[in-house]
Design an enzyme around this catalytic site. Structure first.
Site, short mmCIF file in Angstrom:
data_model
loop_
_atom_site.label_atom_id
_atom_site.label_comp_id
_atom_site.label_asym_id
_atom_site.label_seq_id
_atom_site.Cartn_x
_atom_site.Cartn_y
_atom_site.Cartn_z
N CYS A 172 -11.39 -22.59 -9.93
CA CYS A 172 -11.57 -20.88 -9.90
C CYS A 172 -10.06 -20.61 -10.51
CB CYS A 172 -11.80 -20.76 -8.56
SG CYS A 172 -13.09 -21.34 -7.95
N ARG A 213 -21.13 -20.83 -9.17
CA ARG A 213 -20.39 -19.79 -10.31
C ARG A 213 -21.52 -19.15 -11.00
NH1 ARG A 213 -15.37 -22.05 -10.27
NH2 ARG A 213 -15.40 -24.13 -9.33
#
Ligand code: BEZ
Length: 236
Positions: free
Chosen positions: A53, A136
């Site tokens: 991330c 995601r």
């Protein structure tokens, strides 16, 4: 006794992006209404203070100017709280140097979603992957608030940002020129023209009487200059 699997409505391409109000690192937002007139990428990430991330946020923030040139706003989300978001983004700016990126300031809003309300609304919680973190997800939404592309990646796989820029560019080019874009299309490549409406037109195309190139009656392309495409996609 086994319980019935919960039926979750997932947003789909061509539908209005589900509406919500949320707290973000840039204040409260009303989504997608506040972004009307712009393209917007709403994306989720599994958790703050995690490496994949972090690499993605640094890349998004570094490319923000290129998304802005396409009039495309960025909005992130995870099921962490606001103070975690703020601390993580500060750490990224103050401490992380990665692949030549440093001092990276994330200026786009990052939504706090501790209740998972938004994540559930957008099908970002996929229990086979994780029931406590969002996968995601990427939703590309047009200026009218319509979902135009959806991507889902698992927790372990960082996104390809060239592809995200290519998607917005290709969608805008398809709209501007009423065409479709073939595999791996980039500005300057030939585009696909809609099928001929009559036998006469199909025959003309096949006889090569226009700037079109036909591989068969159903598969015709035409050139559009790269500069023309780039000028069109940079318009609102
Ligand atoms: C990461 O961003 O590095 C990550 C987050 C959740 C699970 C696995 C990896």
């Amino acid at each position: 006794m086994e319980t019935n699997p919960q039926v979750i409505a997932m947003p789909r391409i061509g539908e209005k992006a589900p509406s919500f109000k949320a707290v973000t690192t840039q204040g409260e937002i009303q989504f997608p209404e506040q972004f009307a007139g712009n393209w917007v990428i709403l994306f989720s990430h599994p958790a703050d203070f995690t490496p994949v991330c972090t690499s993605e946020f640094m890349t998004f923030a570094t490319l923000e100017k290129q998304f802005e040139e396409l009039h495309c706003k960025l909005v992130g989300l995870s099921v962490d709280g606001l103070y975690s978001h703020i601390a993580w983004l500060r750490t990224i700016k103050d401490k992380i140097e990665y692949k030549g990126m440093k001092n990276v300031e994330v200026k786009f809003p990052l939504i706090e979603d501790i209740t998972m309300e938004v994540a559930h609304k957008y099908g970002m919680i996929q229990p086979g992957e994780s029931s406590t973190k969002a996968v995601r997800a990427v939703f590309v939404i047009d200026p009218k608030g319509i979902i135009r592309t959806i991507l889902y990646y698992p927790l372990s796989l960082g996104r390809n940002f060239d592809e995200l820029l290519r998607i917005v560019t290709a969608l805008k080019a398809a709209d501007a020129f009423s065409v479709a874009t073939p595999a791996d299309w980039r500005p300057g490549d030939e585009v696909i023209v809609p099928p001929a409406g009559s036998c006469g037109v199909a025959k003309e195309r096949m006889e090569g009487k226009s700037d079109m190139k036909c591989y068969d009656w159903f598969f015709c392309t035409k050139p559009i200059a790269k500069e023309q495409v780039l000028a069109a996609v940079k318009k609102k």
